[in-house]
Each structure stands twice: as structure tokens, then as C-alpha cells.
Design an enzyme around this catalytic site. Sequence first.
Site, mmCIF file in Angstrom:
data_model
loop_
_atom_site.group_PDB
_atom_site.id
_atom_site.type_symbol
_atom_site.label_atom_id
_atom_site.label_comp_id
_atom_site.label_asym_id
_atom_site.label_seq_id
_atom_site.Cartn_x
_atom_site.Cartn_y
_atom_site.Cartn_z
ATOM 1 N N CYS A 1 2.117 19.805 -9.691
ATOM 2 C CA CYS A 1 2.550 20.878 -8.948
ATOM 3 C C CYS A 1 4.080 21.286 -9.351
ATOM 4 O O CYS A 1 4.761 20.740 -9.578
ATOM 5 C CB CYS A 1 2.775 20.518 -7.527
ATOM 6 S SG CYS A 1 3.434 21.860 -6.386
ATOM 7 N N ARG B 1 -0.555 34.022 -2.507
ATOM 8 C CA ARG B 1 -0.998 32.759 -1.673
ATOM 9 C C ARG B 1 -0.684 32.368 -0.353
ATOM 10 O O ARG B 1 -1.130 31.773 0.466
ATOM 11 C CB ARG B 1 -0.532 31.501 -2.453
ATOM 12 C CG ARG B 1 -1.398 31.482 -3.880
ATOM 13 C CD ARG B 1 -0.819 30.000 -4.661
ATOM 14 N NE ARG B 1 -1.513 29.251 -3.821
ATOM 15 C CZ ARG B 1 -1.288 27.961 -3.946
ATOM 16 N NH1 ARG B 1 -0.753 27.645 -5.100
ATOM 17 N NH2 ARG B 1 -1.865 26.939 -3.220
ATOM 18 N N ARG C 1 3.917 15.366 -5.985
ATOM 19 C CA ARG C 1 3.233 15.581 -4.691
ATOM 20 C C ARG C 1 2.260 14.342 -4.596
ATOM 21 O O ARG C 1 0.962 14.679 -4.528
ATOM 22 C CB ARG C 1 2.876 16.761 -4.317
ATOM 23 C CG ARG C 1 4.121 17.765 -4.360
ATOM 24 C CD ARG C 1 3.537 19.216 -4.032
ATOM 25 N NE ARG C 1 3.418 19.301 -2.628
ATOM 26 C CZ ARG C 1 2.847 20.480 -2.198
ATOM 27 N NH1 ARG C 1 2.792 21.795 -2.983
ATOM 28 N NH2 ARG C 1 2.560 20.467 -0.857
ATOM 29 N N ASP D 1 10.455 25.031 2.727
ATOM 30 C CA ASP D 1 9.879 26.334 2.399
ATOM 31 C C ASP D 1 10.842 27.295 2.497
ATOM 32 O O ASP D 1 10.244 28.670 2.073
ATOM 33 C CB ASP D 1 8.566 26.348 3.165
ATOM 34 C CG ASP D 1 7.683 25.376 2.681
ATOM 35 O OD1 ASP D 1 6.631 25.380 3.570
ATOM 36 O OD2 ASP D 1 7.832 24.570 1.666
ATOM 37 N N LYS E 1 0.087 30.263 7.596
ATOM 38 C CA LYS E 1 -0.672 29.495 6.692
ATOM 39 C C LYS E 1 -0.808 28.190 6.865
ATOM 40 O O LYS E 1 -1.975 27.542 6.654
ATOM 41 C CB LYS E 1 -0.312 29.793 5.282
ATOM 42 C CG LYS E 1 -0.777 29.102 4.312
ATOM 43 C CD LYS E 1 -0.238 29.358 2.791
ATOM 44 C CE LYS E 1 0.970 28.712 2.582
ATOM 45 N NZ LYS E 1 0.987 27.437 2.002
ATOM 46 N N ASN E 2 0.370 27.459 7.016
ATOM 47 C CA ASN E 2 0.473 25.908 7.122
ATOM 48 C C ASN E 2 -0.149 25.279 8.241
ATOM 49 O O ASN E 2 -0.123 24.123 8.376
ATOM 50 C CB ASN E 2 1.643 25.398 6.560
ATOM 51 C CG ASN E 2 1.924 25.792 5.154
ATOM 52 O OD1 ASN E 2 1.098 26.151 4.542
ATOM 53 N ND2 ASN E 2 3.156 25.555 4.774
ATOM 54 N N ARG F 1 -3.552 22.546 -3.170
ATOM 55 C CA ARG F 1 -3.324 21.230 -2.888
ATOM 56 C C ARG F 1 -3.885 20.851 -1.484
ATOM 57 O O ARG F 1 -4.383 19.628 -1.016
ATOM 58 C CB ARG F 1 -2.147 20.565 -2.761
ATOM 59 C CG ARG F 1 -1.359 21.002 -4.070
ATOM 60 C CD ARG F 1 0.071 20.467 -3.914
ATOM 61 N NE ARG F 1 0.165 18.940 -3.541
ATOM 62 C CZ ARG F 1 -0.189 18.127 -4.491
ATOM 63 N NH1 ARG F 1 -0.415 18.372 -5.852
ATOM 64 N NH2 ARG F 1 -0.027 16.761 -4.322
HETATM 65 C C1 EPZ Z 1 3.401 20.792 3.312
HETATM 66 O O1 EPZ Z 1 2.818 20.234 2.261
HETATM 67 C C2 EPZ Z 1 3.351 22.239 3.111
HETATM 68 N N1 EPZ Z 1 2.054 22.728 2.647
HETATM 69 C C3 EPZ Z 1 4.485 22.538 2.066
HETATM 70 O O2 EPZ Z 1 4.456 23.961 2.202
HETATM 71 C C4 EPZ Z 1 5.913 21.857 2.551
HETATM 72 O O3 EPZ Z 1 6.597 22.245 1.449
HETATM 73 C C5 EPZ Z 1 5.702 20.564 2.910
HETATM 74 O O4 EPZ Z 1 4.603 20.185 3.894
HETATM 75 C C6 EPZ Z 1 6.814 20.073 3.449
HETATM 76 O O5 EPZ Z 1 7.417 20.697 4.729
HETATM 77 C C7 EPZ Z 1 1.031 22.845 3.789
HETATM 78 O O6 EPZ Z 1 1.184 22.603 4.869
HETATM 79 C C8 EPZ Z 1 -0.292 23.338 3.120
HETATM 80 P P1 EPZ Z 1 4.575 16.448 2.601
HETATM 81 P P2 EPZ Z 1 2.729 18.590 2.119
HETATM 82 O O7 EPZ Z 1 3.129 15.496 2.369
HETATM 83 O O8 EPZ Z 1 2.204 18.189 3.282
HETATM 84 C C9 EPZ Z 1 6.146 12.910 -0.458
HETATM 85 C C10 EPZ Z 1 4.303 26.283 0.969
HETATM 86 O O9 EPZ Z 1 5.473 26.666 0.316
HETATM 87 N N2 EPZ Z 1 4.778 12.551 -0.193
HETATM 88 O O10 EPZ Z 1 5.290 16.571 3.828
HETATM 89 O O11 EPZ Z 1 1.812 18.476 0.667
HETATM 90 C C11 EPZ Z 1 5.873 14.413 -1.002
HETATM 91 O O12 EPZ Z 1 6.030 14.114 -2.376
HETATM 92 C C12 EPZ Z 1 4.180 24.563 1.055
HETATM 93 O O13 EPZ Z 1 3.873 26.765 2.084
HETATM 94 C C13 EPZ Z 1 4.532 11.042 -0.594
HETATM 95 O O14 EPZ Z 1 5.456 10.622 -1.205
HETATM 96 O O15 EPZ Z 1 4.019 17.821 1.944
HETATM 97 C C14 EPZ Z 1 7.285 15.193 -0.480
HETATM 98 O O16 EPZ Z 1 8.404 14.719 -1.429
HETATM 99 C C15 EPZ Z 1 4.600 24.032 -0.234
HETATM 100 N N3 EPZ Z 1 3.547 10.440 -0.374
HETATM 101 C C16 EPZ Z 1 7.447 14.365 0.868
HETATM 102 O O17 EPZ Z 1 6.741 13.358 0.870
HETATM 103 C C17 EPZ Z 1 2.354 11.220 0.233
HETATM 104 O O18 EPZ Z 1 1.263 10.850 0.362
HETATM 105 C C18 EPZ Z 1 6.816 15.655 1.980
HETATM 106 O O19 EPZ Z 1 5.470 15.982 1.373
HETATM 107 C C19 EPZ Z 1 2.614 12.270 0.695
HETATM 108 C C20 EPZ Z 1 3.961 13.055 0.518
#
Ligand code: EPZ
Length: 421
Positions: A117, A400, A122, A308, A22-23, A93
Site C-alpha cells: 500500500c 475513492r 499494512r 487520515d 466511507k470507513n 484493502r
Molecule cells: C483504517 O484502516 C482506515 N480504513 C484507514 O483509512 C485509516 O488510516 C486506519 O484505519 C487508521 O485510522 C478503513 O476504515 C477502510 P489499522 P485499517 O488496522 O483498519 C497496524 C483512508 O484514508 N496493523 O487501524 O487497515 C497497521 O499497519 C484509510 O480512508 C498491524 O500491525 O488500519 C497500522 O500501522 C487509509 N497489524 C496500524 O496497525 C494488523 O493486523 C493501524 O492500522 C492490522 C494493523
Amino acid sequence: MDRFIIKGGRRLKGHVDISGAKNAALPIMAGALLAGGPSLVLRVPRLADINHMSQLLSELGVDVSRTDSDALRLEVKDESSSHARYDLVRKMRASVCVLGPMLAKRGEARVAMPGGCAIGSRPIDLHLRGLRALGAQIELEGGDVVAKAKKLTGASIFLGGPFGSTVLGTANVMMAAVLAKGTTVIESAACEPEVADLAAYLNSMGAKIRGAGTPRLTIEGVSELRGAQHEVIPDRIEAGTFMVAAALTNGEVKLSHCCLDHMLAVTDKLHEIGVIVEQADGGAVVASARHLEPTDVSTQPYPGFPTDLQAQLTTLLCLADGNSAITEKIFPDRFMHVAELMRMGADIRKEGPTAIVTGVKRLVGAPVMASDLRASASLVLAGLVARGETAVHRVYHIDRGYEQIEKKLQPLGAGIERLAE
Ligand code: EPZ
């Protein structure tokens, strides 16, 4: 709205085929916005989130259809609208990753800012930091991110944040940089296999990306991209979930279309707990030792242990012989599953971003409530091993990210059925 009724205590035995990731599929679908021709994406799973992205892309002028061979065909037909509405973005998202490709290809994009969320805060500040560094003007208007740039220009960008790299942030900035003038270097880029898979798709469209899968990406901008054919990588999170299912039920399961190379931190942890995971042609065989060892784990950006799979591992450690400490370093509040597992007799104590799990002899069936995608998977896993019957409500969360999970579990011998609420 559906629920699952699960009769626990059955050993899982047999074969399961792991779907495409999915991701990886979601940002790849958004990447089709950059192409000057049709793309064919193979092994895109049938999930609610994929339908959401298809609906969003259709609104942005992309013709999205499933071919007979179950591939997804994507072709940009109309570039007049660049507005990703709140109604769609709030449902998923990952919609935010249309921002970079639209900005690069259409010179403007209006994307609703994703809201709250269940798994924690996030923000998308890193996404915006990267796009601004490429020369985009970005405003916030009525809850929408409004980005404009006649032509983006390559730049050196540090994309690291308080929790390390960002997966979709790297995807967004990478997709903007492929059509920028000059060279872009992204430092502290996410190394997830899903990001590398997106880069492989973009390179097959004519992009020039080097270093995918490492913290430094170098992207030489090109003037245009063509459509391409691409097969999505296997879903390592789905695979990890089925590995835990086999381990929990003392089972023996063969996983096909499973890439162990993407799961070394996961298999390493499972081995520590006493689970046997062996390579098998094009996949893996998972068998469980009768005795589960406790362990400590911290979630990390790839190649560390994935957040995850944290909830699923928590369920497994509920039955280990001793105390385990699970520290969530990516989404510190991602523990919605804990209270529900305790309704099933788990012994878990929360201390900040750490859950201390004291192993118990057994879990007992109960009605429980799903709150987010991976928490709901951990409750289904708990139901598979619990004594008696478990009812998991709000399974739309699990739809999802898991393709008909009950249809994959039933042939393995699981006592699970989907009922309308
Ligand atoms: C991706 O989300 C995945 N989603 C998430 O999977 C996964 O949990 C996450 O990466 C971490 O591995 C998809 O790929 C669709 P991040 P993403 O930006 O990209 C902080 C699932 O269950 N951050 O890597 O949104 C954030 O708050 C989903 O399939 C900032 O501070 O996650 C987090 O603490 C849930 N500022 C950390 O970084 C930003 O601009 C990592 O988030 C962006 C992120």
C-alpha cells in the site's frame, strides 16, 4: 483517467453537506453478510470504494441495489461462494473485512491477502490472531487466507499491535464473534466512531455488543441475525478536509451533517492554529483568522488526531508563521504528499516519521501527482490556495473517498474543474 485544474487564491464561502462516512459504510456493507434478511443502509456515499465493495459482495451472493431514496439495499441470496478474489481485494484493502462475517455465517472464507500500500506496510496479523482465538483454522494458500470453523467459540482477545489498536481488525473480529458460541471480550479494541457505528448496526440486527467506542468490547454470541435499517454516521475525515479548505483560503464555510463530537482532537488542533470552528445547527461553521499559528501534532488512534487528516493538516501548516512538527505514529511512511507539496514551494524536511514544516508566504501552482486518497486531498487543498494554476493528476485516488469533491467545492467559489487526461 481525470485530472483537476485548479486556479488558486479564491476565498471559499457558503455551505457544504458532508456525506456519510466511507470507513463506516464499508464494514457495515460487509456486515450484511451476517443477516438472514435484507438490510437498508442510508447515507452511503457514492464512491469508487463503495462500488468495489458492492461488486465484491455481489460475487459473494449478496444482492446489492440503490433504492429511489438513495439508500443501499443488501440481501444475501446465495451462500455457495466464499472466495474474495485477489483481483478485487488488491483494489481495496477494506475488502478484508468480509473475512470475519463469512467465517461466522458460512463456516469458511477464502480471502486474498491484501498486498502493498502506498501509505506503508499494512499487515493483517492482528485480524488473524483474533479469528484464531475464536477457534478458526487459518492457512495461507497461494496468497489467499483460507479460514475454516464449523462453529466459532467466544474467547478473550488482546487486539493491540505495535501502533495501537486496529480499526478493520476490530471490525473483522467483532463481526465473527457476534455468531460465536459464548462470550467474547476484545481488549485494546479500536474506539473509532466508525467501529461504534458498525456495532450499532449489528446490535440493530440482534447482536449483543457492549462497550462500543471503548477499548473493551464484550460480545455475547447469538444464533442468528436479521436484516436491519441503519443510517451511516457523517464522514469526519471529509468534514476535516473541508474545514482545512476554509481555513487555508481565509474563507467562511458552513458544514451540515457534520458531527463535531467525533472531531474534538481535530477542532482542538485547528483552534490552536487560529481557525475558528463553531457548532451550528446540525453542523459547524468554520472561519479562518488571517494569521495561522504553527503547531506540533502526532497522529494517534481515536480519540487522538487522525492519520487520515495528517496530509491535509500538513498543507495548512505550510502557510503557518513558523515551524511545525508533524509526527506520523500510525503509518510512519505516510508522507507521499511531501515531495509534491515541495514542488509547489513548501519548505518541509523529513526526519524519520516526522515532517518539519517551515511556513512560507505562499505556495505556487504546479503539476503534481496524487499517490493515495488523503495525499491527493492535500494537493487539491494546496491548489486552492496556491498562486496560479495547479494540475492534480491521477484523481482516481480522490474519487475513492470523496464524493465528487469538485462539485462540492465549486459552489463555495473554488476555481476547480475536472478534465480527462
Ligand atoms: C483504517 O484502516 C482506515 N480504513 C484507514 O483509512 C485509516 O488510516 C486506519 O484505519 C487508521 O485510522 C478503513 O476504515 C477502510 P489499522 P485499517 O488496522 O483498519 C497496524 C483512508 O484514508 N496493523 O487501524 O487497515 C497497521 O499497519 C484509510 O480512508 C498491524 O500491525 O488500519 C497500522 O500501522 C487509509 N497489524 C496500524 O496497525 C494488523 O493486523 C493501524 O492500522 C492490522 C494493523
